[in-house]
Design a protein around this motif. Structure first.
Motif, PDB file in Angstrom:
ATOM      1  N   MET B   2     -30.737 -33.700  -3.995  1.00 27.80           N
ATOM      2  CA  MET B   2     -30.602 -32.243  -4.142  1.00 27.80           C
ATOM      3  C   MET B   2     -29.581 -31.927  -5.217  1.00 27.80           C
ATOM      4  SD  MET B   2     -30.502 -31.062  -0.215  1.00 27.80           S
ATOM      5  CE  MET B   2     -30.189 -29.343  -0.542  1.00 27.80           C
ATOM      6  N   ASP B   3     -29.972 -31.039  -6.089  1.00 24.87           N
ATOM      7  CA  ASP B   3     -28.981 -30.652  -7.094  1.00 24.87           C
ATOM      8  C   ASP B   3     -28.203 -29.439  -6.589  1.00 24.87           C
ATOM      9  OD1 ASP B   3     -30.670 -28.566  -7.374  1.00 24.87           O
ATOM     10  OD2 ASP B   3     -31.503 -29.192  -9.301  1.00 24.87           O
ATOM     11  N   VAL B   5     -28.166 -26.318  -7.373  1.00 21.62           N
ATOM     12  CA  VAL B   5     -28.883 -25.071  -7.072  1.00 21.62           C
ATOM     13  C   VAL B   5     -29.547 -25.142  -5.705  1.00 21.62           C
ATOM     14  CG1 VAL B   5     -30.653 -23.508  -7.903  1.00 21.62           C
ATOM     15  CG2 VAL B   5     -29.294 -24.776  -9.533  1.00 21.62           C
ATOM     16  N   GLU B   6     -30.109 -26.311  -5.415  1.00 24.43           N
ATOM     17  CA  GLU B   6     -30.793 -26.444  -4.130  1.00 24.43           C
ATOM     18  C   GLU B   6     -29.797 -26.406  -2.972  1.00 24.43           C
ATOM     19  OE1 GLU B   6     -34.936 -28.808  -4.766  1.00 24.43           O
ATOM     20  OE2 GLU B   6     -33.076 -29.943  -4.916  1.00 24.43           O
ATOM     21  N   GLY B   9     -29.037 -22.939  -2.422  1.00 27.94           N
ATOM     22  CA  GLY B   9     -30.174 -22.313  -1.735  1.00 27.94           C
ATOM     23  C   GLY B   9     -30.186 -22.630  -0.262  1.00 27.94           C
ATOM     24  N   LEU B  10     -29.876 -23.878   0.084  1.00 24.44           N
ATOM     25  CA  LEU B  10     -29.847 -24.263   1.499  1.00 24.44           C
ATOM     26  C   LEU B  10     -28.776 -23.483   2.249  1.00 24.44           C
ATOM     27  CD1 LEU B  10     -30.985 -26.153   3.629  1.00 24.44           C
ATOM     28  CD2 LEU B  10     -29.253 -27.828   2.990  1.00 24.44           C
ATOM     29  N   ILE B  12     -27.541 -20.550   1.455  1.00 20.96           N
ATOM     30  CA  ILE B  12     -27.964 -19.151   1.607  1.00 20.96           C
ATOM     31  C   ILE B  12     -29.018 -19.020   2.700  1.00 20.96           C
ATOM     32  CG2 ILE B  12     -29.113 -17.243   0.427  1.00 20.96           C
ATOM     33  CD1 ILE B  12     -27.831 -18.257  -2.161  1.00 20.96           C
TER      34      ILE B  12
END
Lengths: 227, 273
Positions: B2-3, B5-6, B9-10, B12
């Motif tokens: 996972m980078d 950004v991901e 996202g997780l 959030i």
């Protein structure tokens, strides 16, 4: 104040009253929903960033005069356009580094190198999309399984208590339907996002191919002039 | 894998789900509680004045059987009993005729043997009498009492007391109102959270004098988490109210069948108002 009454729409109360099978279904669907939204948010941010970055990169690329300096400036870039550009230029340098230049071979190698770079970028980018597709397709069925199981259990309770009043049946059915609700809650955004992002990926791929074709044309023209 | 950004996202996504479930848990989308009506419901009792069964059937007067305990065909009366021969005629009339008339249908099997017996008994007498008249020394063992019972006069019923009348709905609701009226001054509903939802049901057994002989608790309904502690008190006060109100007065004795067992009587907030 946490409302634990089943008559309200409290997910905690509905979860606590459920059978362990239904609980498992609910937990799985909840995780799927969280994972889906994590992917949606991450993907959306990434796609937006790449799209904007590629716009700027290509605009700068067509404006620049010195390709080597431009390449040095963007060699660290993570943008797909930059990767494709890097693959093309590396192949160009390798093919034109020797004494004799095979023009047709160089053109073919350039096309292959940039084509594979585009494919690689798209592959990497669309890695997460299959999860969205899976959740969108499977979550309603998993939720339905939980509902069927819960309703079966409710009917067993009716048989056991010899009482079919709505007060006996209703909580079990509510908790069972909650499983389907979570399933749809996870599946609907996943399906919408999958379609939206597939469209975005297709557009990005088309743009990368156009860029690669344009670069290839330029290099091909250079090759002719060099000869 | 996972980078950055991901991961964001997780984070959030987890936060968003937590917020959504929190909102649902505190009743953000809860349906309004149907119990909280703007106007308090009032209890309406529908009583049909002209009911299908509003009157009781008349008490059955059972005619006494006209058999003497020991009929003896041997002894004959003195000459003054000479007019005995015509006697069997009215005797049969008196016995056989009233038998089917006042009897309800369901008593037939029980009554059947009787007319036969009655008819059978005088039968040997009738032929014997002409014979015995020839022998005046034989005295009749038919007592005068028995003969007196063989008249056309209406006979006395052997049932003691009047059977209780069956009350129609109008009478029943009047009785219920009277009992509740007598209970009301002694009943105080406990106060507290959700106390008005509680209703304790009692079953009473009442003697003829109106005194309560037995109180049976049928349970309390309307228990919620907040009024659970009041249930015991609620039941105790209901029983106390009955004991204080006992004996009930003004209950018509002819409807004793109706009010000898009162079940269930609901004690709730409204009764005390």
């Amino acid at each position: 104040m946490l409302n634990m009454d089943a008559a309200t729409l409290s997910p905690v109360a509905l979860f606590m009253q459920a059978d362990w099978v239904v609980k498992g279904v609910m937990l799985g669907l909840l995780l799927a929903s969280i994972w889906t939204w994590a992917i949606i948010i991450g993907f959306w941010a990434k796609l937006k960033r790449l799209s904007k970055g590629s716009d700027r990169f290509e605009r700068d690329f067509w404006k620049t005069d010195d390709i080597d300096r431009f390449h040095n400036a963007h060699v660290k870039s993570e943008l797909p356009s930059a990767k494709v550009f890097d693959a093309g230029l590396t192949e160009w340098r390798r093919s034109t580094g020797g004494n004799s230049i095979d023009r047709d071979g160089t053109r073919a190698r350039l096309a292959t190198a940039m084509g594979s770079a585009v494919a690689h970028q798209i592959d990497e980018l669309s890695d997460r999309l299959n999860i969205l597709a899976t959740v969108g397709a499977v979550a309603p069925f998993v939720g339905l399984f939980g509902t069927v199981w819960g309703i079966m259990r409710s009917f067993t309770a009716i048989a056991a208590e010899q009482n079919s009043s709505l007060a006996v049946v209703a909580p079990g059915i509510a908790e069972a339907l909650f499983a389907t609700a979570i399933g749809l809650f996870a599946a609907i955004p996943a399906v919408i996002a999958f379609n939206r992002f597939s469209h975005g990926i297709n557009r990005l791929e088309a743009r990368l191919n156009r860029f690669a074709d344009g670069f290839h044309t330029t290099l091909s023209r250079e090759l002719e002039m060099a000869g | 894998m996972m980078d950055r950004v991901e991961k964001a996202g997780l984070g959030i996504a987890i936060a968003g789900h937590a917020v959504l479930f929190g909102l649902l848990s505190v009743g953000f989308l809860a349906t309004p509680n149907p119990a909280n009506l703007k106007q308090k419901p009032i209890e309406v009792t529908l009583t049909d004045e002209v009911a299908l069964e509003s009157t009781a059937p008349d008490p059955i007067s059972e005619p006494a059987t006209a058999l003497s305990p020991e009929p003896a065909p041997l002894d004959m009366p003195e000459p003054e009993v000479q007019p005995a021969p015509p006697q069997p005629e009215p005797l049969k009339r008196a016995e056989v005729k009233p038998a089917p008339a006042p009897r309800p249908a369901e008593k037939k099997p029980a009554e059947k043997p009787r007319p036969e017996k009655a008819a059978a008994k005088p039968a040997p007498k009738a032929p014997s009498k002409p014979q015995t008249t020839a022998e005046p020394q034989r005295k009749s063992r038919l007592s005068r009492d028995m003969l007196a019972g063989l008249t056309d006069a209406p006979t006395q019923s052997r049932a003691t007391g009047t059977p209780a009348q069956k009350a129609g709905p109008a009478v029943q609701s009047a009785l219920a109102a009277e009992v509740l009226r007598q209970l009301k001054p002694h009943w105080t509903a406990p106060t507290g959270a959700d106390a008005e939802k509680l209703q304790t049901k009692l079953c009473l057994t009442v003697s003829r004098s109106g005194a309560v002989t037995n109180i049976e608790t049928q349970g309390t309904t309307g228990i919620t988490a907040s009024n659970r502690g009041l249930v015991q008190l609620h039941q105790e006060r209901a029983i106390k109210a009955v004991k204080l109100a006992s004996p009930f007065k003004n209950l018509p004795p002819q409807f004793y069948d109706t009010w000898k067992s009162m079940c269930p009587i609901g004690f709730d907030k409204r009764l005390s108002q």
